[in-house]
Design an enzyme around this catalytic site. Structure first.
Site, PDB file in Angstrom:
ATOM      1  N   PHE A 141       0.942  -1.156   0.235  1.00 39.91           N
ATOM      2  CA  PHE A 141      -0.314  -0.044   0.044  1.00 39.91           C
ATOM      3  C   PHE A 141       0.899   1.227   0.033  1.00 39.91           C
ATOM      4  O   PHE A 141       1.447   1.594   1.208  1.00 39.91           O
ATOM      5  CB  PHE A 141      -0.979  -0.166   1.142  1.00 39.91           C
ATOM      6  CG  PHE A 141      -1.695   1.187   1.116  1.00 39.91           C
ATOM      7  CD1 PHE A 141      -2.972   1.351   0.203  1.00 39.91           C
ATOM      8  CD2 PHE A 141      -1.481   2.566   1.863  1.00 39.91           C
ATOM      9  CE1 PHE A 141      -3.801   2.466   0.188  1.00 39.91           C
ATOM     10  CE2 PHE A 141      -2.207   3.599   1.760  1.00 39.91           C
ATOM     11  CZ  PHE A 141      -3.380   3.639   1.116  1.00 39.91           C
ATOM     12  N   ASP A 226       9.531   3.077   1.563  1.00 41.28           N
ATOM     13  CA  ASP A 226       8.550   3.828   2.085  1.00 41.28           C
ATOM     14  C   ASP A 226       8.305   3.734   3.542  1.00 41.28           C
ATOM     15  O   ASP A 226       7.666   2.898   4.119  1.00 41.28           O
ATOM     16  CB  ASP A 226       7.121   3.276   1.265  1.00 41.28           C
ATOM     17  CG  ASP A 226       5.831   4.038   1.562  1.00 41.28           C
ATOM     18  OD1 ASP A 226       6.011   4.671   2.605  1.00 41.28           O
ATOM     19  OD2 ASP A 226       4.883   3.711   0.840  1.00 41.28           O
ATOM     20  N   LYS A 255       2.956  11.444   6.950  1.00 42.26           N
ATOM     21  CA  LYS A 255       2.169  11.218   8.200  1.00 42.26           C
ATOM     22  C   LYS A 255       2.767  11.808   9.407  1.00 42.26           C
ATOM     23  O   LYS A 255       2.595  13.066   9.667  1.00 42.26           O
ATOM     24  CB  LYS A 255       1.893   9.695   8.433  1.00 42.26           C
ATOM     25  CG  LYS A 255       1.055   9.108   7.324  1.00 42.26           C
ATOM     26  CD  LYS A 255       0.428   7.475   7.551  1.00 42.26           C
ATOM     27  CE  LYS A 255      -0.092   7.011   6.274  1.00 42.26           C
ATOM     28  NZ  LYS A 255      -1.394   8.192   5.820  1.00 42.26           N
TER      29      LYS A 255
END
Length: 401
Positions: A141, A226, A255
């Site tokens: 994801f 990531d 984030k």
């Protein structure tokens, strides 16, 4: 109708149904706790998918934001501002890198990494134009843009959005042999999550990430990590890759970098990699804006103390010990994770992940389900041990333990 029912009905009627949120309407939040419009408190064990690593309403971050709001919030990159150089310098130092390319969202950072790797492949590695390939892992994801869902294996993320962007090769996560076999002279990058969050907090086999680093170095391929969910303290280290002593060619951050205050993301790499860009070839109006830089600089300062990483490691050990005891029973079939991050597989006979999440919500605990009967637990790193234990007690009660 109650205030909650009115809010839920209005959202149902007037917002696109791209999410299926739990029926709670949050009004205020502080630390690891949220309060809904009816005044009921909930323990947050999701932390905005790691965007809220430092908790709701963190005073240091809010103070940094307020101070910057009084000065300047946006210049665009058409002009320089006085927070930009410090942000880039300090984030590069935190990562042990040389250059930063700031963006806003995690998906933008991934898109930027794809463009960076391809441009590096053509200008530096010498891959023929239009032939660059990037290897990714199944069950990944990395976001929901058109390019990113083109290399997703999740039908919900991918279906009905074609035609898809070419140039990606998908291999099983954790399989070094498959990765080596997929590499060719046209491979420019391997893009991986050190821990796959959306897939259920999947931790790869020991030695896998070090093996990826060795393979990519041997084949002159960029290793792109990531760390948007796994980074910035979540796993007990600043970066999840540190658990295997690995440094990639490129970090993707987001984030928690914005502290739950503003969206901030970045691609961080060497001058040899990010140096391929020239003015006008990539950019973002809001990327690296003064407000974002001010908040992110405070995040970096907080991470430099090491206290949040240490807290995540200590409480994470406790979390996994307690969850491990549950896994020894009939209700929990598996537990995975690292630091204050866990994927818990519930026996399907007890309910779906959504049903378990709703039962926990009724007991004042908020988590998120993923993939059938799996729930994710990822509290803010500032959570108190007593609060964490209370949340685990509610989970035991829901599971009948």
């Amino acid at each position: 109708m109650s205030t909650t029912e009115n809010a839920l009905a209005s959202a149902e009627a007037h917002s696109a149904h791209t999410y299926h949120p739990l029926p709670v309407v949050v009004a205020t939040a502080d630390g690891a706790w949220m309060t809904d419009v009816e005044g009921r408190r909930y323990l947050d064990l999701l932390a905005g998918y790691s965007a809220l690593n430092f908790g709701h309403g963190n005073r240091r971050l809010l103070d940094a934001a307020r101070a910057q709001l009084e000065r300047v919030t946006l210049t665009s990159r058409a002009f320089q501002h006085d927070r930009f150089a410090d942000f880039c310098t300090q984030l590069a130092e935190l990562c042990g890198m040389e250059m930063v390319l700031p963006m806003n969202t995690g998906a933008e950072a991934v898109e930027t990494a794809v463009k960076t790797a391809r441009k590096w492949g053509y200008r530096v590695k010498g891959v023929p134009d239009g032939m660059a390939k990037i290897i990714v892992a199944a069950d990944n994801f990395h976001g929901r843009t058109t390019t990113v869902i083109s290399f997703s294996t999740d039908p919900e993320a991918r279906a009905d959005y074609g035609p898809y962007t070419p140039g990606f090769e998908i291999v099983p996560y954790g399989d070094l042999t498959a990765l080596a076999d997929a590499m060719t002279e046209n491979t420019v990058a391997v893009l991986l999550e050190p821990i796959q969050g959306e897939a259920g907090v999947l931790v790869p086999p020991s030695g896998y990430l070090a093996g990826v680093r060795e393979l990519t170095r041997e084949r002159n391929v960029l290793f792109v990590a990531d760390e948007i969910q796994s980074g910035l303290g979540r796993t007990g280290r600043t970066f999840a890759l540190e658990h295997e002593g690995v440094v990639p060619d490129m970090y993707l951050l987001g984030k928690a970098l914005g502290g739950g205050v503003v969206p901030v993301s970045a691609v961080v790499s060497s001058a040899a990699v990010l140096g391929v860009f020239r003015p006008g070839e990539h950019g973002s109006t809001f990327g690296g804006n003064p407000l974002a830089c001010a908040v992110a600089l405070e995040v970096i300062a907080m991470l430099r103390t090491g206290e949040y990483q240490e807290r995540a490691a200590e409480l994470g050990d406790h979390l996994h010990r307690e969850l491990g005891l549950l896994a020894g029973g009939d209700a929990v079939t598996a537990v995975r994770g690292r630091g204050l991050w866990a994927g818990v597989d519930i026996d399907p006979g007890l309910g779906t992940g959504r049903e378990i999440s709703e039962k926990l919500m009724d007991r004042g605990v908020l988590v998120k389900d993923t993939h059938g009967s799996t729930i994710r637990i990822a509290p803010p790193l500032v959570i108190g041990k007593e609060d964490l234990d209370w949340g685990l007690d509610q989970l035991r009660a829901v599971l009948g333990g």
